[in-house]
Design a protein around this motif. Structure first.
Motif, PDB file in Angstrom:
ATOM      1  N   MET A   1       0.852  -1.185   0.000  1.00 48.09           N
ATOM      2  CA  MET A   1       0.000   0.000   0.000  1.00 48.09           C
ATOM      3  C   MET A   1       0.884   1.230   0.000  1.00 48.09           C
ATOM      4  SD  MET A   1      -3.602  -0.676   0.413  1.00 48.09           S
ATOM      5  CE  MET A   1      -3.997   0.725  -0.427  1.00 48.09           C
ATOM      6  N   THR A   2       0.267   2.366  -0.152  1.00 50.65           N
ATOM      7  CA  THR A   2       0.995   3.619  -0.108  1.00 50.65           C
ATOM      8  C   THR A   2       1.333   3.946   1.331  1.00 50.65           C
ATOM      9  OG1 THR A   2      -1.079   4.818  -0.005  1.00 50.65           O
ATOM     10  CG2 THR A   2      -0.133   4.483  -2.190  1.00 50.65           C
ATOM     11  N   SER A   3       2.157   4.964   1.551  1.00 51.78           N
ATOM     12  CA  SER A   3       2.515   5.354   2.911  1.00 51.78           C
ATOM     13  C   SER A   3       1.274   5.808   3.664  1.00 51.78           C
ATOM     14  CB  SER A   3       3.558   6.477   2.866  1.00 51.78           C
ATOM     15  OG  SER A   3       2.994   7.628   2.270  1.00 51.78           O
ATOM     16  N   ALA A   4       1.333   5.738   4.989  1.00 54.09           N
ATOM     17  CA  ALA A   4       0.156   6.024   5.824  1.00 54.09           C
ATOM     18  C   ALA A   4      -0.502   7.355   5.505  1.00 54.09           C
ATOM     19  CB  ALA A   4       0.524   5.924   7.296  1.00 54.09           C
ATOM     20  N   PRO A   5       0.253   8.460   5.330  1.00 54.13           N
ATOM     21  CA  PRO A   5      -0.450   9.713   5.050  1.00 54.13           C
ATOM     22  C   PRO A   5      -1.165   9.719   3.699  1.00 54.13           C
ATOM     23  CG  PRO A   5       1.814  10.143   5.740  1.00 54.13           C
ATOM     24  CD  PRO A   5       1.670   8.667   5.543  1.00 54.13           C
ATOM     25  N   GLN A   6      -0.760   8.871   2.792  1.00 54.33           N
ATOM     26  CA  GLN A   6      -1.360   8.861   1.470  1.00 54.33           C
ATOM     27  C   GLN A   6      -2.318   7.702   1.249  1.00 54.33           C
ATOM     28  OE1 GLN A   6      -1.143  11.344  -0.828  1.00 54.33           O
ATOM     29  NE2 GLN A   6      -0.218  12.347   0.919  1.00 54.33           N
ATOM     30  N   ARG A   7      -2.593   6.934   2.305  1.00 56.65           N
ATOM     31  CA  ARG A   7      -3.552   5.842   2.130  1.00 56.65           C
ATOM     32  C   ARG A   7      -4.880   6.423   1.674  1.00 56.65           C
ATOM     33  NH1 ARG A   7      -3.606   1.278   6.437  1.00 56.65           N
ATOM     34  NH2 ARG A   7      -5.518   2.315   7.016  1.00 56.65           N
ATOM     35  N   PRO A   8      -5.573   5.719   0.812  1.00 62.62           N
ATOM     36  CA  PRO A   8      -6.890   6.215   0.397  1.00 62.62           C
ATOM     37  C   PRO A   8      -7.838   6.318   1.585  1.00 62.62           C
ATOM     38  CG  PRO A   8      -6.129   4.483  -1.073  1.00 62.62           C
ATOM     39  CD  PRO A   8      -5.182   4.507   0.094  1.00 62.62           C
ATOM     40  N   LEU A   9      -8.721   7.269   1.495  1.00 56.48           N
ATOM     41  CA  LEU A   9      -9.800   7.400   2.468  1.00 56.48           C
ATOM     42  C   LEU A   9     -10.960   6.531   2.010  1.00 56.48           C
ATOM     43  CD1 LEU A   9      -9.721  11.287   2.787  1.00 56.48           C
ATOM     44  CD2 LEU A   9      -9.135   9.672   4.609  1.00 56.48           C
ATOM     45  N   LEU A  10     -11.731   6.032   2.971  1.00 58.31           N
ATOM     46  CA  LEU A  10     -12.955   5.322   2.640  1.00 58.31           C
ATOM     47  C   LEU A  10     -14.059   5.941   3.483  1.00 58.31           C
ATOM     48  CD1 LEU A  10     -13.509   1.550   2.120  1.00 58.31           C
ATOM     49  CD2 LEU A  10     -15.199   2.974   3.233  1.00 58.31           C
ATOM     50  N   PHE A  11     -14.944   6.692   2.818  1.00 64.07           N
ATOM     51  CA  PHE A  11     -16.077   7.343   3.473  1.00 64.07           C
ATOM     52  C   PHE A  11     -17.228   6.347   3.523  1.00 64.07           C
ATOM     53  CE2 PHE A  11     -13.793  10.993   1.562  1.00 64.07           C
ATOM     54  CZ  PHE A  11     -13.514  11.683   2.731  1.00 64.07           C
ATOM     55  N   PHE A 155     -17.027  -5.824  -2.145  1.00 68.97           N
ATOM     56  CA  PHE A 155     -15.657  -5.882  -1.630  1.00 68.97           C
ATOM     57  C   PHE A 155     -14.665  -6.213  -2.739  1.00 68.97           C
ATOM     58  CE2 PHE A 155     -17.764  -6.122   2.510  1.00 68.97           C
ATOM     59  CZ  PHE A 155     -16.973  -5.244   3.243  1.00 68.97           C
ATOM     60  N   SER A 156     -15.049  -7.059  -3.674  1.00 69.48           N
ATOM     61  CA  SER A 156     -14.165  -7.380  -4.806  1.00 69.48           C
ATOM     62  C   SER A 156     -13.907  -6.144  -5.660  1.00 69.48           C
ATOM     63  CB  SER A 156     -14.778  -8.479  -5.665  1.00 69.48           C
ATOM     64  OG  SER A 156     -14.828  -9.683  -4.959  1.00 69.48           O
ATOM     65  N   GLU A 157     -14.949  -5.373  -5.942  1.00 70.44           N
ATOM     66  CA  GLU A 157     -14.787  -4.154  -6.744  1.00 70.44           C
ATOM     67  C   GLU A 157     -13.898  -3.143  -6.020  1.00 70.44           C
ATOM     68  OE1 GLU A 157     -18.373  -2.441  -8.453  1.00 70.44           O
ATOM     69  OE2 GLU A 157     -19.276  -4.440  -8.474  1.00 70.44           O
ATOM     70  N   LEU A 158     -14.079  -3.006  -4.721  1.00 69.89           N
ATOM     71  CA  LEU A 158     -13.253  -2.075  -3.951  1.00 69.89           C
ATOM     72  C   LEU A 158     -11.785  -2.498  -3.991  1.00 69.89           C
ATOM     73  CD1 LEU A 158     -15.523  -1.614  -0.789  1.00 69.89           C
ATOM     74  CD2 LEU A 158     -15.432  -0.169  -2.834  1.00 69.89           C
ATOM     75  N   ALA A 159     -11.529  -3.778  -3.761  1.00 65.88           N
ATOM     76  CA  ALA A 159     -10.152  -4.282  -3.778  1.00 65.88           C
ATOM     77  C   ALA A 159      -9.520  -4.107  -5.151  1.00 65.88           C
ATOM     78  CB  ALA A 159     -10.122  -5.749  -3.352  1.00 65.88           C
ATOM     79  N   ASP A 160     -10.269  -4.368  -6.216  1.00 60.37           N
ATOM     80  CA  ASP A 160      -9.747  -4.183  -7.576  1.00 60.37           C
ATOM     81  C   ASP A 160      -9.378  -2.725  -7.820  1.00 60.37           C
ATOM     82  OD1 ASP A 160     -10.129  -6.878  -8.088  1.00 60.37           O
ATOM     83  OD2 ASP A 160     -11.950  -6.586  -9.294  1.00 60.37           O
ATOM     84  N   TRP A 161     -10.250  -1.814  -7.422  1.00 56.15           N
ATOM     85  CA  TRP A 161      -9.975  -0.389  -7.623  1.00 56.15           C
ATOM     86  C   TRP A 161      -8.735   0.028  -6.827  1.00 56.15           C
ATOM     87  CZ3 TRP A 161      -9.822   4.034  -4.552  1.00 56.15           C
ATOM     88  CH2 TRP A 161      -9.768   5.250  -5.250  1.00 56.15           C
ATOM     89  N   LEU A 162      -8.640  -0.438  -5.585  1.00 55.91           N
ATOM     90  CA  LEU A 162      -7.490  -0.085  -4.750  1.00 55.91           C
ATOM     91  C   LEU A 162      -6.192  -0.606  -5.346  1.00 55.91           C
ATOM     92  CD1 LEU A 162      -9.130  -0.602  -1.278  1.00 55.91           C
ATOM     93  CD2 LEU A 162      -8.140   1.551  -2.118  1.00 55.91           C
ATOM     94  N   ARG A 163      -6.197  -1.806  -5.903  1.00 57.25           N
ATOM     95  CA  ARG A 163      -4.985  -2.326  -6.551  1.00 57.25           C
ATOM     96  C   ARG A 163      -4.566  -1.412  -7.699  1.00 57.25           C
ATOM     97  NH1 ARG A 163      -7.123  -7.255  -5.053  1.00 57.25           N
ATOM     98  NH2 ARG A 163      -8.395  -7.493  -6.922  1.00 57.25           N
ATOM     99  N   GLY A 164      -5.519  -0.915  -8.459  1.00 57.41           N
ATOM    100  CA  GLY A 164      -5.206  -0.004  -9.558  1.00 57.41           C
ATOM    101  C   GLY A 164      -4.658   1.320  -9.083  1.00 57.41           C
ATOM    102  N   VAL A 165      -5.145   1.814  -7.968  1.00 60.64           N
ATOM    103  CA  VAL A 165      -4.672   3.097  -7.425  1.00 60.64           C
ATOM    104  C   VAL A 165      -3.252   2.934  -6.879  1.00 60.64           C
ATOM    105  CG1 VAL A 165      -5.007   4.753  -5.542  1.00 60.64           C
ATOM    106  CG2 VAL A 165      -6.948   4.042  -6.922  1.00 60.64           C
ATOM    107  N   VAL A 166      -3.009   1.844  -6.191  1.00 61.30           N
ATOM    108  CA  VAL A 166      -1.700   1.614  -5.595  1.00 61.30           C
ATOM    109  C   VAL A 166      -0.637   1.376  -6.668  1.00 61.30           C
ATOM    110  CG1 VAL A 166      -0.379  -0.005  -4.155  1.00 61.30           C
ATOM    111  CG2 VAL A 166      -2.645   0.753  -3.434  1.00 61.30           C
ATOM    112  N   SER A 167      -1.006   0.703  -7.741  1.00 58.10           N
ATOM    113  CA  SER A 167      -0.016   0.379  -8.773  1.00 58.10           C
ATOM    114  C   SER A 167       0.281   1.560  -9.697  1.00 58.10           C
ATOM    115  CB  SER A 167      -0.490  -0.821  -9.600  1.00 58.10           C
ATOM    116  OG  SER A 167      -1.655  -0.491 -10.332  1.00 58.10           O
ATOM    117  N   SER A 168      -0.561   2.593  -9.666  1.00 55.94           N
ATOM    118  CA  SER A 168      -0.315   3.725 -10.591  1.00 55.94           C
ATOM    119  C   SER A 168       0.572   4.781  -9.983  1.00 55.94           C
ATOM    120  CB  SER A 168      -1.622   4.348 -11.018  1.00 55.94           C
ATOM    121  OG  SER A 168      -2.393   4.768  -9.916  1.00 55.94           O
TER     122      SER A 168
END
Length: 168
Positions: A1-11, A155-168
């Motif tokens: 994952m990204t560093s703690a300050p840059q972790r995505p938020l989940l509202f 949950f699968s869609e969320l995890a897929d999106w997060l993988r794309g954000v982390v890898s970019s």
């Protein structure tokens, strides 16, 4: 994952995503509390949801009209720690485009450019368009079916999106 300050938020909204309105499968949770008697829909909370949300690796924020009550009533039932609560403006914001949800602007302001996910049952195409134009970072506005609440497919869609954000 990204560093703690840059972790995505989940509202996170409660009514609809966490407490489905229909088709709720019976879940086995703690014994009923006085809060359950005041709100019988609390029995629809799935105690495993908190663990699954935490496993996503996001900074969780309540984005619900439950406000601080979310920490007192909902979080313990689903295994979440106390979370920050998004404060809603005391006054109505300036009018936005027709169909823009009243939560959308405060969410984008709180995200302040960070990647974020918004889980709610009232997200519209107008919200998606407005966020795409107003938010410089990645965002996923994920509408949860309020009759069913969060499901494995969500949950699968969320995890897929997060993988794309982390890898970019």
């Amino acid at each position: 994952m990204t560093s703690a300050p840059q972790r995505p938020l989940l509202f996170l909204d409660i009514d609809g995503p966490l407490i489905p309105f229909r088709d709720a499968q019976a879940v086995t949770g703690p014994a009923p509390t006085p809060a359950d008697r005041a709100n019988p829909l609390l029995s629809r909370l799935d105690p495993a949801t908190g663990r699954r949300l935490l496993a996503l690796g996001c900074d969780l924020v309540w984005a619900t009209t439950w406000q601080e009550e979310a920490n007192d009533v909902v979080a313990p039932r689903i295994g979440l720690p106390r979370l920050p609560v998004l404060e809603w403006p005391a006054t109505s914001p300036e009018p936005g485009p027709h169909g823009l949800h009243w939560k959308t602007r405060p969410l984008v302001e709180r995200a302040d450019g960070r990647p974020f996910i918004w889980l709610d049952d009232e997200i519209s195409s107008m919200d998606r368009q407005w966020v795409a134009a107003a938010h410089p970072g990645p965002s996923l506005l994920h509408r949860v079916d309020p009759a069913k609440g969060l499901r494995d497919t969500d949950f699968s869609e969320l995890a897929d999106w997060l993988r794309g954000v982390v890898s970019s």
